[in-house]
Design a protein around this motif. Structure first.
Motif, PDB file in Angstrom:
ATOM      1  N   ARG A  42       0.793  -1.242  -0.131  1.00  0.00           N
ATOM      2  CA  ARG A  42      -0.146   0.090  -0.112  1.00  0.00           C
ATOM      3  C   ARG A  42       0.841   1.086   0.098  1.00  0.00           C
ATOM      4  O   ARG A  42       0.407   2.382   0.279  1.00  0.00           O
ATOM      5  CB  ARG A  42      -0.767   0.016   1.026  1.00  0.00           C
ATOM      6  N   GLY A  58      -0.566   6.761  -3.380  1.00  0.00           N
ATOM      7  CA  GLY A  58      -1.069   7.891  -2.619  1.00  0.00           C
ATOM      8  C   GLY A  58       0.066   8.579  -2.033  1.00  0.00           C
ATOM      9  O   GLY A  58       0.991   7.820  -1.459  1.00  0.00           O
ATOM     10  N   ILE A 260      -8.935   5.784   1.235  1.00  0.00           N
ATOM     11  CA  ILE A 260      -8.016   7.027   0.776  1.00  0.00           C
ATOM     12  C   ILE A 260      -8.228   7.164  -0.492  1.00  0.00           C
ATOM     13  O   ILE A 260      -7.979   6.186  -1.296  1.00  0.00           O
ATOM     14  CB  ILE A 260      -6.489   7.104   1.358  1.00  0.00           C
ATOM     15  N   GLU A 342      -7.876   3.865  -2.828  1.00  0.00           N
ATOM     16  CA  GLU A 342      -7.216   2.473  -1.987  1.00  0.00           C
ATOM     17  C   GLU A 342      -8.434   2.425  -0.937  1.00  0.00           C
ATOM     18  O   GLU A 342      -8.741   3.264   0.018  1.00  0.00           O
ATOM     19  CB  GLU A 342      -6.162   3.239  -1.085  1.00  0.00           C
ATOM     20  N   ILE A 382       3.074   3.776   8.141  1.00  0.00           N
ATOM     21  CA  ILE A 382       4.234   3.265   8.046  1.00  0.00           C
ATOM     22  C   ILE A 382       4.904   3.036   9.245  1.00  0.00           C
ATOM     23  O   ILE A 382       5.514   1.976   9.340  1.00  0.00           O
ATOM     24  CB  ILE A 382       5.083   4.427   7.154  1.00  0.00           C
ATOM     25  N   ALA A 385       3.558  -0.291  10.281  1.00  0.00           N
ATOM     26  CA  ALA A 385       3.923  -1.389   9.522  1.00  0.00           C
ATOM     27  C   ALA A 385       5.455  -1.727  10.066  1.00  0.00           C
ATOM     28  O   ALA A 385       5.884  -3.013  10.206  1.00  0.00           O
ATOM     29  CB  ALA A 385       3.735  -0.982   8.341  1.00  0.00           C
TER      30      ALA A 385
HETATM   31  C1  LIG Z   1      -3.406   6.123  -0.118  1.00  0.00           C
HETATM   32  C2  LIG Z   1      -2.637   5.922   1.355  1.00  0.00           C
HETATM   33  C3  LIG Z   1      -1.638   6.826   1.924  1.00  0.00           C
HETATM   34  C4  LIG Z   1      -1.512   6.564   3.164  1.00  0.00           C
HETATM   35  N1  LIG Z   1      -0.672   7.663   3.625  1.00  0.00           N
HETATM   36  C5  LIG Z   1       0.294   7.522   4.611  1.00  0.00           C
HETATM   37  C6  LIG Z   1       0.904   8.540   5.413  1.00  0.00           C
HETATM   38  O1  LIG Z   1       0.768   9.721   4.984  1.00  0.00           O
HETATM   39  N2  LIG Z   1       1.700   8.124   6.619  1.00  0.00           N
HETATM   40  C7  LIG Z   1       1.859   6.968   7.020  1.00  0.00           C
HETATM   41  O2  LIG Z   1       2.501   6.659   7.869  1.00  0.00           O
HETATM   42  N3  LIG Z   1       1.006   6.114   6.293  1.00  0.00           N
HETATM   43  C8  LIG Z   1       0.119   6.275   5.247  1.00  0.00           C
HETATM   44  N4  LIG Z   1      -0.578   4.968   4.875  1.00  0.00           N
HETATM   45  C9  LIG Z   1      -0.528   3.914   5.411  1.00  0.00           C
HETATM   46  C10 LIG Z   1       0.809   2.990   4.776  1.00  0.00           C
HETATM   47  O3  LIG Z   1       0.790   3.024   3.767  1.00  0.00           O
HETATM   48  C11 LIG Z   1       0.356   1.642   5.393  1.00  0.00           C
HETATM   49  O4  LIG Z   1       0.209   1.559   6.801  1.00  0.00           O
HETATM   50  C12 LIG Z   1       1.586   0.477   5.188  1.00  0.00           C
HETATM   51  O5  LIG Z   1       2.022   0.832   3.837  1.00  0.00           O
HETATM   52  C13 LIG Z   1       1.081  -0.955   5.541  1.00  0.00           C
HETATM   53  O6  LIG Z   1       2.107  -1.867   5.157  1.00  0.00           O
HETATM   54  P1  LIG Z   1       1.941  -3.457   5.402  1.00  0.00           P
HETATM   55  O7  LIG Z   1       3.404  -3.916   4.982  1.00  0.00           O
HETATM   56  O8  LIG Z   1       1.560  -3.584   6.851  1.00  0.00           O
HETATM   57  O9  LIG Z   1       0.777  -3.877   4.517  1.00  0.00           O
HETATM   58  P2  LIG Z   1       0.630  -4.027   2.965  1.00  0.00           P
HETATM   59  O10 LIG Z   1       1.229  -2.769   2.419  1.00  0.00           O
HETATM   60  O11 LIG Z   1      -0.692  -4.279   2.628  1.00  0.00           O
HETATM   61  O12 LIG Z   1       1.610  -5.314   2.550  1.00  0.00           O
HETATM   62  C14 LIG Z   1       1.156  -6.567   2.336  1.00  0.00           C
HETATM   63  C15 LIG Z   1       1.681  -7.214   1.207  1.00  0.00           C
HETATM   64  O13 LIG Z   1       1.157  -8.562   1.284  1.00  0.00           O
HETATM   65  C16 LIG Z   1       1.093  -8.979  -0.101  1.00  0.00           C
HETATM   66  N5  LIG Z   1       0.127 -10.164  -0.165  1.00  0.00           N
HETATM   67  C17 LIG Z   1      -1.325 -10.061   0.203  1.00  0.00           C
HETATM   68  N6  LIG Z   1      -1.628 -11.262  -0.085  1.00  0.00           N
HETATM   69  C18 LIG Z   1      -0.718 -12.242  -0.254  1.00  0.00           C
HETATM   70  C19 LIG Z   1      -0.652 -13.602  -0.353  1.00  0.00           C
HETATM   71  N7  LIG Z   1      -1.562 -14.357  -0.125  1.00  0.00           N
HETATM   72  N8  LIG Z   1       0.844 -13.989  -0.695  1.00  0.00           N
HETATM   73  C20 LIG Z   1       1.773 -13.294  -0.989  1.00  0.00           C
HETATM   74  N9  LIG Z   1       1.705 -12.054  -0.658  1.00  0.00           N
HETATM   75  C21 LIG Z   1       0.482 -11.480  -0.383  1.00  0.00           C
HETATM   76  C22 LIG Z   1       0.410  -7.849  -0.699  1.00  0.00           C
HETATM   77  O14 LIG Z   1       0.620  -7.786  -2.004  1.00  0.00           O
HETATM   78  C23 LIG Z   1       1.481  -6.645  -0.040  1.00  0.00           C
HETATM   79  O15 LIG Z   1       2.674  -6.432  -0.868  1.00  0.00           O
HETATM   80  C24 LIG Z   1      -1.322   5.352   3.610  1.00  0.00           C
HETATM   81  C25 LIG Z   1      -1.796   4.405   3.225  1.00  0.00           C
HETATM   82  C26 LIG Z   1      -2.563   4.474   1.886  1.00  0.00           C
HETATM   83  C27 LIG Z   1      -3.191   3.589   1.143  1.00  0.00           C
END
Ligand SMILES: Cc1cc2nc3c(=O)[nH]c(=O)nc-3n(C[C@H](O)[C@H](O)[C@H](O)COP(=O)(O)OP(=O)(O)OC[C@H]3O[C@@H](n4cnc5c(N)ncnc54)[C@H](O)[C@@H]3O)c2cc1C
Length: 406
Positions: A42, A58, A260, A342, A382, A385
């Motif tokens: 994301r 985003g 978002i 999103e 971020i 995460a």
């Molecule tokens: C538009 C937008 C704006 C944002 N703005 C901010 C901001 O300004 N500041 C901030 O701190 N945070 C912001 N965030 C939040 C931040 O982007 C997220 O909290 C963070 O990216 C989440 O990361 P993650 O690794 O937990 O999850 P994800 O990014 O969802 O990663 C999970 C991964 O698992 C993979 N996956 C899913 N299913 C499977 C499967 N079965 N097998 C293998 N792989 C799989 C997916 O493809 C993905 O790559 C924003 C989010 C969005 C969408």
């Protein structure tokens, strides 16, 4: 866990990348699996054909208070692609055209409401941000935009406790904690590509287009292969919340999410905001933040449930009319635009949902969860995460001192 054993990380979003980088730097053999053809989840950049530009899914912002995310960026070298700005936030009111600036010495709020925002006196666990601050002088121009930006949830729903916790980290940390960090070269150049390069330099295996379909104590099942787990192997599922129930037996938690919307506009020439500001806050309309990057102007709308179901060209026209007013351009012709919805950007940060965020342990020994939605004082960001990835690695490897350094 001996050095010959492996840590399998599934999901190459920021949580998975952080878990993998932390382990690889500690000399562990890492195998990373991702269902998409790219990493970042994301939080990523991509080349948009219509605009002919690299854009982010985003616009994202970090604050100096996000210490673990910054230490990850330093550890991978990604910090070189990030720029800190002075702790100053410019705003524009679309309704009355007024402009103002918020900084540590110029908060548009009285002492009483600042104390309320910081959680003093005691905040009930069920209280919302609107319950807490809705009657305050600075509500519409400060607390509401801040709440929507940080929690991606309306103040009427948002947990006052979680808001207060983030306010304490930001407002009590002085100017460095409030300093925003931006991504002028895009999110991937700072948070994704350097992590992949770091993993490559430690010899980690990285498998794209590799979708996990099931987990058992002795194996990982992917669409196209089965990976056996040795007795010392450990697994971190760094997946979004909606992906876990279908792969982890007995896990049936469904948590509500919030949207978002971002609209990216390609202008005729590079755009700069007044005073060279890296972004501009908007109130009184649909758009919340403007981010210029070269000749691309991006508009972010958080908690965008009221907007997301409209057609993309209608959203683009609406957001352009607001952005044009804020930067003094003609609203008549909408420039080429890309609207990105999103729909599951973050969890809803209401008190009930926050209570239900699970911890990193699973029913299968040696298998852990990571992701922005795992229990944390931080909302889904971020910082949440990356710290969840680090903590999952600490648990999986039983190395409490694992870190990214300073
Ligand atoms: C538009 C937008 C704006 C944002 N703005 C901010 C901001 O300004 N500041 C901030 O701190 N945070 C912001 N965030 C939040 C931040 O982007 C997220 O909290 C963070 O990216 C989440 O990361 P993650 O690794 O937990 O999850 P994800 O990014 O969802 O990663 C999970 C991964 O698992 C993979 N996956 C899913 N299913 C499977 C499967 N079965 N097998 C293998 N792989 C799989 C997916 O493809 C993905 O790559 C924003 C989010 C969005 C969408």
């Amino acid at each position: 866990m001996s050095a010959s054993k492996r840590l399998h990380v599934v999901g190459a979003g920021l949580a998975g990348l952080a878990a993998a980088v932390a382990a690889a730097r500690a000399g562990i053999r890492v195998c990373l699996y991702e269902s998409a053809g790219h990493a970042g989840g994301r939080c990523r950049s991509f080349h948009d054909e219509k605009l002919g530009r690299l854009i982010d899914n985003g616009s994202h912002l970090l604050l100096g208070a996000n210490k673990i995310a910054l230490s990850y960026a330093r550890a991978t070298g990604g910090i070189e692609a990030m720029v800190p700005a002075p702790p100053r936030f410019d705003f524009f009111d679309l309704a009355d055209q007024s402009r103002w600036t918020v900084s540590p010495t110029r908060l548009p709020a009285g002492l009483g409401e600042i104390l309320l925002a910081l959680g003093l006196p005691w905040t009930g666990s069920e209280a919302s941000v609107a319950d807490r601050l809705g009657q305050s002088r600075g509500y519409a121009r400060f607390w509401r935009p801040l709440c929507e930006a940080i929690l991606n949830t309306t103040p009427e729903e948002s947990s006052a406790r979680m808001f207060s916790w983030t306010m304490r980290r930001a407002l009590l940390g002085g100017a460095p904690a409030l300093s925003p960090w931006t991504f002028p070269l895009g999110l991937s150049a700072a948070l994704v590509a350097p992590a992949l390069a770091t993993l490559g330099s430690f010899g980690a295996e990285i498998h794209f287009r590799c979708r996990l379909t099931g987990v058992a104590a002795d194996r990982l099942e992917f669409e196209d292969r089965s990976v056996g787990l040795g007795p010392d192997d450990r697994v971190i599922l760094a997946l979004p919340p909606w992906a876990v129930p279908s792969v982890l037996p007995g896990f049936d938690l469904v948590l509500p999410t919030r949207t978002i919307v971002n609209a990216h506009f390609r202008l005729d020439q590079p755009i700069a905001l007044p005073n060279g500001a890296p972004f501009l806050g908007l109130v009184g309309g649909y758009g919340h933040w403007l981010f210029p990057r070269g000749d691309v102007l991006s508009v972010t709308v958080s908690a965008a449930e009221g907007l997301v179901d409209r057609p993309a060209d209608e959203i683009a026209a609406l957001l352009w009319s607001e952005a044009a007013r804020a930067i003094g351009l003609s609203a008549q012709t909408v420039p080429p635009a890309r609207v990105i919805k999103e729909r599951r950007a973050t969890l809803a940060h209401d008190p009930a949902t926050i209570q239900r965020r699970p911890g990193p342990e699973t029913a299968i020994p040696g298998v852990f969860l990571a992701g922005d939605w795992i229990q944390s004082p931080w909302p889904c960001t971020i910082e949440a995460a990356i710290s969840s990835g680090l903590y999952a690695s600490q648990r999986a490897l039983e190395q409490k001192t694992l870190s990214f350094g300073q």
